[in-house]
Design an enzyme around this catalytic site. Sequence first.
Site, PDB file in Angstrom:
ATOM      1  N   HIS A 222       0.817  -1.209   0.000  1.00 19.02           N
ATOM      2  CA  HIS A 222       0.000   0.000   0.000  1.00 19.02           C
ATOM      3  C   HIS A 222       0.855   1.266   0.000  1.00 19.02           C
ATOM      4  O   HIS A 222       0.345   2.380   0.109  1.00 19.02           O
ATOM      5  CB  HIS A 222      -0.893  -0.024   1.261  1.00 19.02           C
ATOM      6  N   LYS A 224       3.242   4.412  -1.140  1.00 20.72           N
ATOM      7  CA  LYS A 224       3.345   5.348  -2.260  1.00 20.72           C
ATOM      8  C   LYS A 224       4.647   6.115  -2.088  1.00 20.72           C
ATOM      9  O   LYS A 224       4.765   6.962  -1.189  1.00 20.72           O
ATOM     10  CB  LYS A 224       2.175   6.334  -2.285  1.00 20.72           C
ATOM     11  N   ASP A 229      16.540  11.094  -8.179  1.00 20.94           N
ATOM     12  CA  ASP A 229      17.973  11.395  -8.069  1.00 20.94           C
ATOM     13  C   ASP A 229      18.512  11.242  -6.652  1.00 20.94           C
ATOM     14  O   ASP A 229      19.583  11.771  -6.330  1.00 20.94           O
ATOM     15  CB  ASP A 229      18.271  12.808  -8.587  1.00 20.94           C
ATOM     16  N   HIS A 400      -9.236  11.389   2.369  1.00 14.54           N
ATOM     17  CA  HIS A 400      -8.426  10.175   2.288  1.00 14.54           C
ATOM     18  C   HIS A 400      -7.099  10.353   3.032  1.00 14.54           C
ATOM     19  O   HIS A 400      -6.249   9.464   3.025  1.00 14.54           O
ATOM     20  CB  HIS A 400      -8.172   9.844   0.810  1.00 14.54           C
ATOM     21  N   LYS A 402      -4.129  10.541   5.763  1.00 15.83           N
ATOM     22  CA  LYS A 402      -3.730   9.700   6.896  1.00 15.83           C
ATOM     23  C   LYS A 402      -2.754  10.525   7.739  1.00 15.83           C
ATOM     24  O   LYS A 402      -1.532  10.432   7.584  1.00 15.83           O
ATOM     25  CB  LYS A 402      -3.059   8.411   6.414  1.00 15.83           C
ATOM     26  N   ASP A 407      -0.210  18.023  19.750  1.00 16.92           N
ATOM     27  CA  ASP A 407       0.261  19.251  20.408  1.00 16.92           C
ATOM     28  C   ASP A 407       0.882  20.240  19.429  1.00 16.92           C
ATOM     29  O   ASP A 407       1.679  21.108  19.831  1.00 16.92           O
ATOM     30  CB  ASP A 407       1.292  18.908  21.498  1.00 16.92           C
TER      31      ASP A 407
END
Length: 482
Positions: A222, A224, A229, A400, A402, A407
């Site tokens: 899952h 990404k 470089d 979507h 996450k 604080d």
Amino acid sequence: MDILSVFLTVLVVLNIAFASVVVFLERRDAGATWAWLMVLLFIPVLGFIMYLIFGQNLTRKRLFQWDDIQKIGIEELIARQVEEIKSDHFSFRDSTVSNNKELIYMHLINNEAVLTQDNEIKVFTHGEDKFDSLLKDIEAARNHIHFQYYILRRDALGKRILSALTEKAREGVKVRVLYDEMGSRTLNKRFFRDLIKAGGEVEVFFPSRIPYINPRLNYRNHRKLVIIDGVTGYVGGFNVGDEYLGLNPRFGYWRDTHLRIEGSAVLAMQTRFILDWNQASDSRDIDLEHRYFPEAKFRGNAGVQIVTSGPDSEWEQIKNGYIRMVSSAKESIYIQTPYFIPDTSLLDALRIAALSGIDVRIMIPNKPDHMFVYWATFSYIGEMLKAGARIYIYDNGFIHAKTIVVDSKTSSVGTANIDVRSFRLNFEVNAFIYDVELSNELGNVFLKDIHQSRELTIEEYSKRHLWIRFKESISRLLSPIL
């Protein structure tokens, strides 16, 4: 009748045998065991076939191997950082980093997540901004592009990015593309014909050896990641597809969070990509080359650890990081997630924080993309409301992101949702960030999104329809295996 009696007897015996196997194999997790036993009870025999496909346990299997990793000094650097933290001789750049010493140490010991303190980070919350930036960085690439996504579509955005990657391959830039077969199930190698012809390479994570049958269907990559470089890296929630530009009428505007990082954390992202690539590749492993780990001086000052987790790990590293962050909160905890299905340990930590007067706020979507997951989410949201947390339903499309911010000093952005699938089943990657400026920015993003949301009150939740309560109850029972 005799034949029917024999058949039913055999069915019962087989189901008892299958249940015994499940209990034995799943003894590490009682919640998952009971969920699978329910499946066996209501779907005899077929339920066990589902278990074989979806319920394998990969823990402690060493899937990722890279013998050259010692040559770039990662193990030596980790050992040195661990020793310096233990002896209070580590050179922390500011108090925000040093105040998270225990969290940093845990990630070092359990995940070999090197602490870097020279990073410059840009936050993207709109798909067009993120992909415009990514395309510019692809066009500027001079040496290599490592490109990894769970979902890669054959639509306008996917073709646009593939065209840019192909052009760089023609220029002599080394281009490697890695995608997950389940997430990108509409793809095949023909889509990449021009890229491969230009010298690019493409690999698939956990592919089916037999058409339409994949015994590792439940364990998907899952992550990404894009590394350009060895200097610029991308990590976060956006996949590649037109819906992430808000072009899918079902979801409307797509609200996500992604990071562009320049700094030594990119080298940790590079290591993760190489490990994933080498696992997926049968014959084209990436050998150690210094061009993938360039020595460069960066001007940023954000502290970052790149933390990964997966079903092959003994510890649930990202979840444990969330718990440590929540437990350290003194003022506020802001969470944005499309799915809120915490296990008992994280749920208890969040409830205790809310009951202790910490300002706990959670933002979830107003529409499902997975029905059972959506109603399980509302079941757990009800518990947080009772503990005093504030819940927001995002109404401006689909959220979507996450993201966790504690604080306004410490934060985490990545690919891991707050659910069992992300904690135990999927291969995930998150950036844990120890920086006031960046965490403040992410906190302000949350507060801005409140204006596009409605607050769910305990009074409204308690008046929900009986049918909704039933869906919540069933979904919650199945939550350990969703």
